[in-house]
Design a protein around this motif. Sequence first.
Motif, PDB file in Angstrom:
ATOM      1  N   LEU A 134     -55.775 -36.013  19.176  1.00 16.65           N
ATOM      2  CA  LEU A 134     -55.073 -35.110  19.346  1.00 16.65           C
ATOM      3  C   LEU A 134     -55.073 -33.746  19.300  1.00 16.65           C
ATOM      4  O   LEU A 134     -55.684 -33.206  18.380  1.00 16.65           O
ATOM      5  N   TYR A 135     -53.838 -33.494  19.493  1.00 19.15           N
ATOM      6  CA  TYR A 135     -53.989 -31.657  19.479  1.00 19.15           C
ATOM      7  C   TYR A 135     -52.542 -31.299  18.611  1.00 19.15           C
ATOM      8  O   TYR A 135     -51.994 -31.795  19.272  1.00 19.15           O
ATOM      9  N   HIS A 136     -52.750 -29.925  17.925  1.00 24.87           N
ATOM     10  CA  HIS A 136     -52.090 -29.345  17.693  1.00 24.87           C
ATOM     11  C   HIS A 136     -51.802 -27.876  17.342  1.00 24.87           C
ATOM     12  O   HIS A 136     -52.965 -27.071  17.292  1.00 24.87           O
ATOM     13  N   SER A 137     -50.915 -27.050  17.670  1.00 29.48           N
ATOM     14  CA  SER A 137     -50.596 -25.641  17.223  1.00 29.48           C
ATOM     15  C   SER A 137     -49.592 -25.085  16.798  1.00 29.48           C
ATOM     16  O   SER A 137     -48.525 -25.288  16.607  1.00 29.48           O
ATOM     17  N   THR A 143     -48.997 -12.664  14.677  1.00 30.84           N
ATOM     18  CA  THR A 143     -50.899 -12.637  14.895  1.00 30.84           C
ATOM     19  C   THR A 143     -51.526 -13.189  13.644  1.00 30.84           C
ATOM     20  O   THR A 143     -52.664 -13.031  13.873  1.00 30.84           O
ATOM     21  N   GLU A 144     -50.807 -14.346  13.462  1.00 32.40           N
ATOM     22  CA  GLU A 144     -51.868 -15.067  12.942  1.00 32.40           C
ATOM     23  C   GLU A 144     -51.092 -17.286  13.674  1.00 32.40           C
ATOM     24  O   GLU A 144     -49.394 -16.828  13.945  1.00 32.40           O
ATOM     25  N   SER A 145     -52.133 -17.637  13.914  1.00 35.08           N
ATOM     26  CA  SER A 145     -51.533 -18.975  14.405  1.00 35.08           C
ATOM     27  C   SER A 145     -52.794 -20.243  14.138  1.00 35.08           C
ATOM     28  O   SER A 145     -53.875 -19.582  13.131  1.00 35.08           O
ATOM     29  N   ILE A 146     -52.599 -21.278  14.470  1.00 35.83           N
ATOM     30  CA  ILE A 146     -53.761 -22.974  13.907  1.00 35.83           C
ATOM     31  C   ILE A 146     -53.645 -23.115  14.768  1.00 35.83           C
ATOM     32  O   ILE A 146     -53.092 -23.162  15.696  1.00 35.83           O
ATOM     33  N   ARG A 147     -54.984 -23.385  14.875  1.00 35.81           N
ATOM     34  CA  ARG A 147     -55.196 -25.230  15.822  1.00 35.81           C
ATOM     35  C   ARG A 147     -55.961 -25.975  15.561  1.00 35.81           C
ATOM     36  O   ARG A 147     -57.200 -25.629  14.604  1.00 35.81           O
ATOM     37  N   MET A 148     -55.628 -27.927  16.240  1.00 40.26           N
ATOM     38  CA  MET A 148     -56.838 -28.810  15.112  1.00 40.26           C
ATOM     39  C   MET A 148     -56.536 -29.675  16.668  1.00 40.26           C
ATOM     40  O   MET A 148     -55.650 -29.432  16.952  1.00 40.26           O
ATOM     41  N   HIS A 149     -57.875 -29.815  16.295  1.00 41.06           N
ATOM     42  CA  HIS A 149     -58.332 -31.276  17.209  1.00 41.06           C
ATOM     43  C   HIS A 149     -58.956 -32.793  16.515  1.00 41.06           C
ATOM     44  O   HIS A 149     -59.477 -32.048  14.702  1.00 41.06           O
ATOM     45  N   TYR A 175     -62.722 -37.328  13.283  1.00 40.88           N
ATOM     46  CA  TYR A 175     -63.817 -36.176  13.001  1.00 40.88           C
ATOM     47  C   TYR A 175     -62.324 -34.962  13.503  1.00 40.88           C
ATOM     48  O   TYR A 175     -61.869 -35.283  14.626  1.00 40.88           O
ATOM     49  N   SER A 176     -62.088 -34.529  12.663  1.00 38.61           N
ATOM     50  CA  SER A 176     -61.005 -33.261  12.460  1.00 38.61           C
ATOM     51  C   SER A 176     -61.576 -31.985  12.849  1.00 38.61           C
ATOM     52  O   SER A 176     -62.467 -31.392  11.525  1.00 38.61           O
ATOM     53  N   VAL A 177     -60.798 -30.421  13.307  1.00 32.83           N
ATOM     54  CA  VAL A 177     -61.024 -28.902  13.236  1.00 32.83           C
ATOM     55  C   VAL A 177     -60.218 -28.861  13.217  1.00 32.83           C
ATOM     56  O   VAL A 177     -59.047 -28.393  13.897  1.00 32.83           O
ATOM     57  N   TYR A 178     -60.356 -27.901  12.119  1.00 34.65           N
ATOM     58  CA  TYR A 178     -58.857 -26.569  11.818  1.00 34.65           C
ATOM     59  C   TYR A 178     -59.908 -25.747  11.855  1.00 34.65           C
ATOM     60  O   TYR A 178     -60.963 -25.000  11.834  1.00 34.65           O
ATOM     61  N   LYS A 179     -58.492 -24.725  13.314  1.00 34.60           N
ATOM     62  CA  LYS A 179     -59.288 -23.294  13.140  1.00 34.60           C
ATOM     63  C   LYS A 179     -58.001 -22.040  13.007  1.00 34.60           C
ATOM     64  O   LYS A 179     -56.630 -22.658  13.609  1.00 34.60           O
ATOM     65  N   GLU A 180     -58.379 -21.180  12.493  1.00 39.65           N
ATOM     66  CA  GLU A 180     -57.398 -20.231  12.170  1.00 39.65           C
ATOM     67  C   GLU A 180     -57.874 -18.694  13.114  1.00 39.65           C
ATOM     68  O   GLU A 180     -59.052 -18.588  13.592  1.00 39.65           O
ATOM     69  N   VAL A 181     -56.504 -18.152  14.098  1.00 41.05           N
ATOM     70  CA  VAL A 181     -56.320 -17.437  14.457  1.00 41.05           C
ATOM     71  C   VAL A 181     -55.925 -16.226  14.658  1.00 41.05           C
ATOM     72  O   VAL A 181     -54.446 -16.069  14.094  1.00 41.05           O
ATOM     73  N   TYR A 182     -56.892 -14.815  14.779  1.00 38.57           N
ATOM     74  CA  TYR A 182     -56.119 -13.705  14.008  1.00 38.57           C
ATOM     75  C   TYR A 182     -56.248 -13.154  15.022  1.00 38.57           C
ATOM     76  O   TYR A 182     -56.799 -12.626  16.069  1.00 38.57           O
ATOM     77  N   SER A 183     -54.945 -12.099  15.359  1.00 40.36           N
ATOM     78  CA  SER A 183     -54.721 -10.832  16.353  1.00 40.36           C
ATOM     79  C   SER A 183     -54.056  -9.589  15.848  1.00 40.36           C
ATOM     80  O   SER A 183     -54.399 -10.040  14.437  1.00 40.36           O
ATOM     81  N   GLY A 184     -53.995  -8.901  16.231  1.00 38.96           N
ATOM     82  CA  GLY A 184     -53.719  -7.553  15.921  1.00 38.96           C
ATOM     83  C   GLY A 184     -54.899  -6.787  15.417  1.00 38.96           C
ATOM     84  O   GLY A 184     -55.968  -6.965  15.323  1.00 38.96           O
ATOM     85  N   TYR A 185     -53.989  -6.394  13.791  1.00 37.78           N
ATOM     86  CA  TYR A 185     -54.807  -5.647  13.267  1.00 37.78           C
ATOM     87  C   TYR A 185     -56.253  -6.302  12.110  1.00 37.78           C
ATOM     88  O   TYR A 185     -57.190  -6.237  11.435  1.00 37.78           O
ATOM     89  N   MET A 186     -55.836  -7.489  12.019  1.00 38.47           N
ATOM     90  CA  MET A 186     -56.608  -8.921  11.911  1.00 38.47           C
ATOM     91  C   MET A 186     -57.487  -9.403  13.081  1.00 38.47           C
ATOM     92  O   MET A 186     -56.495 -10.807  13.045  1.00 38.47           O
ATOM     93  N   PHE A 187     -58.149  -9.057  13.392  1.00 34.12           N
ATOM     94  CA  PHE A 187     -58.090 -10.467  15.027  1.00 34.12           C
ATOM     95  C   PHE A 187     -59.668 -10.555  14.632  1.00 34.12           C
ATOM     96  O   PHE A 187     -59.685 -10.577  13.229  1.00 34.12           O
TER      97      PHE A 187
END
Length: 253
Positions: A134-137, A143-149, A175-187
């Motif tokens: 499974l992939y989730h976005s 400026t903020e998003s998450i990705r999950m596998h 097994y699951s991986v959670y990732k927070e992605v920041y951009s802009g002033y919080m890269f």
Amino acid sequence: MLTLAVKKTAESGGNALKIDQHKTPNFSSSCHRIYGTMYVMPDSLLSGDTRSVILEMEEENDKELLAMIHEQIARREKMLDNPKDIVKINIGPSWITSEITTPQNVYKSETGFGVGVDYQHFWQSGFGIGINYLYHSTTFNDTESIRMHYVGPSVVYGIKLGDSWRLDVALGIGYSVYKEVYSGYMFGDSSESNIGVLGQLGVEHMFSDRIGIGLQLNTFTMRMKRPDNMDTSKYDFYGIRRLDAQIGLRFYL
């Protein structure tokens, strides 16, 4: 029941039985119920002896019972007539139902996007094993998003609902991986991995022996480590709970 009533009449010394009332199965009982009167009739009024009548009734009962057994076996075989190997490709919306605290904000009931790929192998009993990805976005703001596998094995069970409809359920741990992605002033970004629990319920229509289309609901849970720099004491559970509603193709191998 009628054969038993005739036998009981013979055991009691009677040679005729008049059925006064017959109650069929209903909400109060799953049995047929017969109420009757036993008689001793002159032999000249009887068309056959009691023993012959009972034997004929038992033979007829045996035929009906055998036909019913064959019908039940055929119905069960039809229900479990699954394709042996299935590949599913799904896509659809995904909702985070738990509350998440991030460095920028608190988010709840966020809508995202999901993709799923499943492989299932079934045995004759209807049970089987599978492997799920499974992939989730989800994008919270600009400026903020998450990705999950997620990837892991599962136990599955599937039945036929007719000539061209199927239903299956699955339960998996992987097994699951959670990732927070920041951009802009919080890269930058941060990530975390842990065990994930997956539940699936799917229904599909088989267009042919090779291809079909289906709707699938996924529930997903992943517990996460509580951040040291934020107060998360109000949460009994801190992590991701998610619901996916996906539609896609089925390939029967």
